[in-house]
Design a protein around this motif. Sequence first.
Motif, short mmCIF file in Angstrom:
data_model
loop_
_atom_site.label_atom_id
_atom_site.label_comp_id
_atom_site.label_asym_id
_atom_site.label_seq_id
_atom_site.Cartn_x
_atom_site.Cartn_y
_atom_site.Cartn_z
N GLN A 1 11.08 2.63 11.98
CA GLN A 1 11.00 1.18 11.95
C GLN A 1 12.33 0.59 11.42
OE1 GLN A 1 7.08 0.79 10.57
NE2 GLN A 1 6.77 -1.27 11.26
N THR B 1 0.71 6.44 11.93
CA THR B 1 -0.03 7.65 11.56
C THR B 1 -0.09 8.62 12.75
OG1 THR B 1 -1.36 6.33 10.04
CG2 THR B 1 -2.23 8.48 10.65
N PHE C 1 -7.72 9.93 5.90
CA PHE C 1 -7.22 9.94 4.51
C PHE C 1 -8.44 9.78 3.63
CE2 PHE C 1 -3.76 7.96 7.05
CZ PHE C 1 -2.80 8.95 6.88
N CYS D 1 -3.39 -0.49 12.53
CA CYS D 1 -4.38 0.11 13.44
C CYS D 1 -4.19 1.62 13.58
CB CYS D 1 -4.34 -0.56 14.80
SG CYS D 1 -2.92 -0.12 15.80
N GLY D 2 -3.11 2.18 13.00
CA GLY D 2 -2.96 3.64 13.01
C GLY D 2 -1.82 4.16 13.87
N SER E 1 -1.06 -4.63 13.15
CA SER E 1 -0.64 -3.92 11.95
C SER E 1 -1.83 -3.18 11.33
CB SER E 1 -0.07 -4.94 10.97
OG SER E 1 0.42 -4.28 9.85
N ALA F 1 -8.05 6.89 9.96
CA ALA F 1 -6.91 6.09 10.44
C ALA F 1 -6.75 6.20 11.95
CB ALA F 1 -5.63 6.52 9.74
N1 ATP Z 1 -0.82 8.41 3.42
C1 ATP Z 1 -1.83 7.54 3.54
N2 ATP Z 1 -2.87 7.54 2.69
C2 ATP Z 1 -3.90 6.65 2.81
N3 ATP Z 1 -3.97 5.73 3.79
C3 ATP Z 1 -2.97 5.69 4.67
C4 ATP Z 1 -1.84 6.59 4.60
N4 ATP Z 1 -1.00 6.28 5.63
C5 ATP Z 1 -1.58 5.25 6.30
N5 ATP Z 1 -2.76 4.89 5.74
C6 ATP Z 1 -3.66 3.84 6.20
O1 ATP Z 1 -3.94 4.08 7.56
C7 ATP Z 1 -3.98 2.86 8.29
C8 ATP Z 1 -3.03 2.93 9.46
O2 ATP Z 1 -1.69 2.90 8.96
P1 ATP Z 1 -0.43 2.93 9.93
O3 ATP Z 1 0.79 2.97 9.08
O4 ATP Z 1 -0.62 4.04 10.89
O5 ATP Z 1 -0.56 1.54 10.68
P2 ATP Z 1 0.39 0.90 11.81
O6 ATP Z 1 -0.47 0.67 12.99
O7 ATP Z 1 1.61 1.72 11.97
O8 ATP Z 1 0.73 -0.52 11.17
P3 ATP Z 1 2.14 -1.38 11.17
O9 ATP Z 1 2.18 -2.06 12.52
O10 ATP Z 1 1.91 -2.33 10.06
O11 ATP Z 1 3.27 -0.43 10.94
C9 ATP Z 1 -3.69 1.76 7.30
O12 ATP Z 1 -4.92 1.20 6.88
C10 ATP Z 1 -3.01 2.47 6.16
O13 ATP Z 1 -3.26 1.82 4.95
#
Ligand code: ATP
Length: 371
Positions: free
Chosen positions: A92, A54, A23, A50-51, A48, A28
């Motif tokens: 989720q 995404t 991004f 870690c991506g 939380s 990510a």
């Molecule tokens: N559309 C976006 N634009 C910019 N940054 C993003 C976007 N989507 C996710 N991120 C960033 O990418 C990183 C990973 O996000 P992600 O949602 O994949 O985390 P996660 O591992 O699913 O966390 P959680 O366990 O909290 O759900 C985070 O730092 C988030 O802020």
Amino acid sequence: MPETSPVSSPDRSVLLDHVSIRFGNFTAVDNANLKINSGEFFSFLGPSGCGKTTLLRCISGFSEPTEGRVLIGAKDMKGVGPNKRPTALIFQHLALFPLMSVADNIAFPLEVRGVGKKMRRKRAEDLLDMIALPGIGDKKVSELSGGQKQRVAIARALAVEPDILLLDEPLSALDLKLRQHMRTELRAIQQQVGVTFIYITHDQGEALTMSDRVAVMSKGVIEQVGAPDQIYNRPRSSFVASFVGENNALKGIVKVQSEDMAALETPMGTFEARVGGGRKYKPGDEALLFVRPEQLVPGKAENAFQATLSRQEFEGATNHVFARAGDTDLRISMVNGGLAGSVGSTGDTMSLGFAPMNATILPVGQIASEA
Ligand SMILES: Nc1ncnc2c1ncn2[C@@H]1O[C@H](COP(=O)(O)OP(=O)(O)OP(=O)(O)O)[C@@H](O)[C@H]1O
Ligand SMILES: [Mg+2]
């Protein structure tokens, strides 16, 4: 081909071929490169942010990788939208329609696809049997318990017969008891349908109990992929060693390495342990020795040292003992052997030791609690 030849089962594998997702300047997901096998229960485990989500969105087609390819059943998914992929996603927070009946909820994706009413009803009933909730098709969703709703959401995702079911922390809204119960249920459903499950969680207990294999992620990087016992017993990085299960970390200097064993000089003494991840050290290199609370044994002669008992927590089957050796705080867990199992009182000196095979030397790196 003769009519009797068995229908070959579909290729339900997912290949992440050097996938990076950015991004702007922020990475990510950083070069994820692994294959999820057909019919596997595969988890991505990590803290939380870690991506995980995404990466899942990229498998389901809601986004495309910045670099690399996603292949499902050996087919490149580039440009294939979410509705055209053989995947279904459970979010989720499940989005069931509260005022619709259970059967209508389950059959909703089929209605969207133009499947007739009778067929839909039949499929909903079959799926209700499968999730062990037969005959509740006419109930309203609002009348169900949390765990029942969870199972209905899974049935709805399976209604369209996906090859791959993607689950994004689907148990996070449930209380602990129900979450633990649902682990067994989910695993049973997965084995029954033979669909590839890709499960995302920050809960290591969930990942370890349900999965065939787990990928541990930190800050967009996949640190290790392996069976649950490999991840727990053979961590390849300090992050994996400290994120999965409890671990004690002792910092020291490598004195000597001989094949897969090394001696590490720490402020508590010089200890021998297995070298993790096939690394090679030179004398004088800094490293961390990880030894789990259940591997620290009172009175053991190997890798012996003295510690002072700080406090104890009684938890039924296990005693959690906290001790201090030099400036290091240690966690020790002992199986409770009844009244005879008492280790002493606060301030007492304890002799502890651990087997070299039950401790791992790893390069100095990120410790999960500091993340
Ligand atoms: N559309 C976006 N634009 C910019 N940054 C993003 C976007 N989507 C996710 N991120 C960033 O990418 C990183 C990973 O996000 P992600 O949602 O994949 O985390 P996660 O591992 O699913 O966390 P959680 O366990 O909290 O759900 C985070 O730092 C988030 O802020
Ligand atoms: Mg997420």
